[in-house]
Design an enzyme around this catalytic site. Structure first.
Site, PDB file in Angstrom:
ATOM      1  CB  THR A  21     -42.611  13.085 -68.268  1.00  0.00           C
ATOM      2  OG1 THR A  21     -42.870  14.201 -67.443  1.00  0.00           O
ATOM      3  CG2 THR A  21     -43.842  12.686 -69.037  1.00  0.00           C
ATOM      4  CE  LYS A  22     -41.070  11.604 -74.129  1.00  0.00           C
ATOM      5  NZ  LYS A  22     -41.526  11.372 -75.505  1.00  0.00           N
TER       6      LYS A  22
ATOM      7  CG  MET B  48     -20.916  38.171 -46.980  1.00  0.00           C
ATOM      8  SD  MET B  48     -21.118  39.203 -48.449  1.00  0.00           S
ATOM      9  CE  MET B  48     -19.523  39.018 -49.272  1.00  0.00           C
TER      10      MET B  48
ATOM     11  CE  LYS C 109     -16.239  40.646 -62.311  1.00  0.00           C
ATOM     12  NZ  LYS C 109     -14.831  40.608 -62.724  1.00  0.00           N
TER      13      LYS C 109
ATOM     14  CB  CYS D 127     -14.038  39.537 -56.352  1.00  0.00           C
ATOM     15  SG  CYS D 127     -13.033  38.163 -56.935  1.00  0.00           S
TER      16      CYS D 127
END
Lengths: 434, 434, 434
Positions: free
Chosen positions: A47-48, A192, A266, A344
């Site tokens: 926009t600017k 995945m 986490k 994980c």
């Protein structure tokens, strides 16, 4: 032009606003008697030309705090559209609980072929958000006690096994196989995928998303996936593996967290310290060094409040907070530390429980609740505790097996035991609500 | 200029051809009395700017069907050279069995420094192709019966163990390790290379190629590898994992199948439905939803005929077809569904059996057969059945072991049992020829 | 201008040097009575456009050999700066032991804002290097005997378990999980990062680096990581998996070895033959074909001398050399060949032992030794033997276990046994010093 001068030139009761880019600007605007402040830029915009540094969604909260106790209103500006409005409103809440009063939007309305509909869409989001009383991801269930939490986690396990939520996992290439197997063992379905081109399609289909950047191979995929999860109100679990190991990781984590709102973050002490810019704990590679935080409960509560999400600090004891409640979990066998990717795996497990809880809640709601003001449905504090309990409890059963003779045989046993987890076993977990 | 006008202006017996880009063009050409049609463009080409949409190898067959029962001849045009001529001839055969009569070639001859040799090369390929009677990958052995199939599979297993074929596998990053281990356990040698730069070298060295796009990380590598496998007449097994999960996957699968000719396509019901544009079965992530096809035998037969290759539909029951024969395989333990990548492992196993069969056949042939008209040598129907039997039978032995206590311990046991598979065990398999 | 002419024009005792790009140039310069030669370019450079082919660090040695027995001095030129000076000095030593006398440097001094400090830095490196007597990575401990080696390896195992060195591993996507687990089982800490952006940070933090290019996915990461390891004097273990399988791999291996100095190069006969341009042994995919080298001891000694590092030739018997001593290791169970990545695991194990030895030696040295002339500290011959012994001995214990029923159950058992390795077990190894 100073506000006082403007006010003297304008008719009485004219609303005067001031654009603010720093906390100092806001303090000055209050002092000068502004009616409202426009804070930003939230994002870089066409926009600017943006001359001031981008504040980012996560930077807005700090600029709202000087407005506590005043009746000066605040709107966020720059880059806001219907696809990120709710993320912006949610993420901007200050640690003191101060919310935005509105959003300043240009392109999304003016450049629309249907400006009325575009404005209406934004207005609906803002009103829905403001009508909400709860702005944490824990929902309205609290205060919690351990029996309630364990009972709910047990029920969630049944939901996972019954509905098999589809959980997208963009994770590091060390753990993909075992994370996928852990997901299947718990009863969910892993995908995945990490190609940016398919994130928009997947965002609609999945129940939840895990983003783990142990090996940062597809930052673009991570950015787009999280954004699509936000748009589709799916939970996003962020596991910033080894974020303290390099400047590149720290920068990447900030880019990700400024692009989408995490539902759960986490990490171990070293990782969360790096994320919180705390010098109290040091990281070494992907591991944490030393004894951890002196007051872990306060640490997770504060970080949850700052990042506007559930925070889990993993270690010998795991700590979970939504910014108000803190839950202390003292389960898990030390052999978890002897294999790669057990952390994980916990991230995947949390994403599975979040996906089940979110989908289940959405399914049980009235259809007209679709436009409510919550970025994610359901109690993500419960779901997060569930994800941690699943892996830590399974590790205890696995480590006790006669066929486990070291870390090599522990891993298959751990996967077995994730598949053999029951609500009864969960009721035996050590859960403490602080 | 309409054909009738041209014919009135030209001497009698002048051959008049018409360039056709759609089925409607071909119907019109037949009606107008053309002597031959030139159909294409098969590939985009530099000879002249392609104005019409590319038909692709897989689109040619449909344009040949209106010529059934006429004596109008057909040639394919655009982008054809000696390295893809055989692929084009093979892939263009219609589901009704209609073949091309020739190939229209410009650059490969005109731009050659040895135009006579170039033209000779192409002519040899066309004549060899046309002298073939069998255009499926099952070879000339049929009709089949289950004893014959099982006996041949048992012998192939010995061939694998004796010669240890080198099998290149471009596969997803979830299953690389276990696919490589399954390959070694069966007695073959895996190479998991995916860099485009080395495909030309590897295409000569390998016995077969698996392309599995579970995580589409090296589309370029997949394109070049398959092309080189075609050039070197090595079997290509394609496992379009989760192809129904996103538009990106569907587009990628089409790009791959238009670039090289697959020898075998393997998928679950959701994946093959997406590939065949069938709405009968839906996909959810990488999984298939619901009960599958009402008539799986017809489905695989039709898809095999359309894609000009062996098709395998996996599930509780596995179906294999070359477009004529359908083989029903009812083996395998449900625990295969509890681990990630068991389907991918079956894909690797098929590639191993195909590599062994192809190499063995090539070795047993006379040297002057090198220029014959088959894209792949040997009976790929037998090889495909062998690949499926290996994994499903091993799963039954693994699941029955006392040391298997869940999906975690099932996987190592499955690898063990692939190594312990024998011809005797194969003779016990449930194989039905339809 | 010929040297004789120049000498006749110049005052007596003027030093006259000649720039040489080939061995023939150097022979000519000696014949013409040059006082010194400038050999190079070592690297492409911006100082002047390089017209001659880049010699590379590994090409310098051959150009030094004609200077044996003369008193003509030699300096290397082009691209040298303080960050690669020691690598250049070390890597340039000829197989006959001839060293550079100095380095010709322009930009690193002239373009520096502190030219005196820059020149001083370079001078310190050169003097430190020249004051060293030992230029192999085995340190000054030899002559070796098997008792000493085994005792030192046992102590190193304790060091690993006590200090848990952080070992970065850029490895192929087939083995990441098991390499990480093997690392943890031995007592070290893996970080599998491969993003080029974080190599500078990691180079300071790690104890050692493994570069394994089984699937060449991040050549940039490999280049930058190795360079940073050299700068920070951390050992670099290079495992050129399947280097004989394609021209691309051979080229990539050369690029890597010309960019950084490997501390250890490990490969099977096919791989090392490809690296040494020997036709004695052929490769097939990632495997070696045939019976191997007729004189493996001579082969590893010569390659170690040429590559200026420890060389390990793996097979049924493993051979290790620093260019002088050769150690023959006859341990390990054949099942190692039945699983994927056992060789890669040996590479990780070597990197772990090297990291422990290097860190331990650096910790025990006086602080003023920080600027000594060695690219890596400690006895890398011992460390390499240790890495091989760990995996081969563990394989023997694993294969003997009752719960191992094939390659699938062998892998977890192998990881277990890496965790159960003791100094006592190491004392039973078959180690022979030649």
């Amino acid at each position: 032009m100073p506000i006082a001068v403007a006010r003297s030139l304008l008719p009485p009761h004219t609303l005067i606003g001031m654009t603010c880019n720093t906390r100092e600007h806001v303090v000055q605007a209050v002092k000068d008697g502004a009616d409202y402040v426009g804070i930003g830029p939230v994002w870089a915009t066409q926009t600017k030309k943006v001359l001031n540094p981008v504040v980012g969604v996560r930077g807005l909260g700090e600029l709202l705090e000087p407005l506590d106790g005043t009746d000066v209103k605040a709107v966020a500006i720059a880059g806001i559209k219907s696809t990120n409005a709710l993320q912006c409103l949610h993420g901007a809440i200050s640690t003191t609980g101060h919310r935005l009063d509105g959003l300043a939007v240009v392109s999304d309305i003016v450049a629309s072929t249907e400006p009325y509909a575009a404005a209406k869409r934004l207005s609906t989001i803002i009103h829905a958000f403001k009508s909400n009383k709860i702005h944490t991801f824990s929902g309205a269930a609290g205060p919690y006690n351990q029996e309630y939490i364990k009972d709910r986690v047990g029920r969630l396990l049944s939901t996972i096994r019954k509905h098999g939520p589809l959980v997208q996992q963009i994770t590091n290439n060390v753990v993909t196989t075992q994370s996928a197997n852990a997901t299947l063992a718990l009863g969910a379905s892993p995908i995945m995928a990490n190609a940016p081109e398919e994130m928009a399609d997947l965002g609609k289909a999945i129940g939840g998303l895990l983003i783990n950047f142990g090996t940062i191979q597809s930052l673009d995929g991570m950015l787009i996936a999280g954004h699509n999860a936000n748009i589709n109100r799916k939970p996003v679990v962020f596991d910033p593996v080894g974020v303290g190991a390099s400047t590149f990781r720290r920068t990447s984590a900030n880019t990700l967290l400024n692009t989408w709102q995490a539902t759960v973050i986490k990490g171990n002490a070293g990782e969360l310290a790096a994320l919180a810019n705390s010098a109290e704990v040091q990281a070494r590679g992907v591991d944490s060094v030393g004894k951890g935080f002196s007051d872990p409960a306060a640490f997770v509560r504060n970080l949850a409040r700052k990042e506007r999400c559930i925070v889990v600090l993993t270690g010998v004891v795991d700590w979970v907070s939504d910014g108000t409640t803190v839950v202390r979990l003292a389960n898990g066998h030390p052999m978890l530390g002897d294999i790669t990717g057990s952390g994980c795996m916990a991230g995947s497990s949390i994403a599975i429980f979040c996906a089940a809880e979110s989908t289940d809640t959405a399914n049980r709601r009235a259809p007209d609740a679709a436009e409510d003001g919550m970025l994610v449905r359901g109690d993500m504090l419960i779901a997060t505790v569930g994800g941690i309990l699943a892996v830590t409890l399974a590790s205890e059963y696995a480590a006790g097996r006669a066929d486990v003779k070291g870390p090599g045989t522990f891993l298959p046993a751990l996967i077995d035991e994730l598949g053999r987890l029951t609500a009864e076993k969960i009721m035996q977990a050590k859960v403490e609500v602080l």
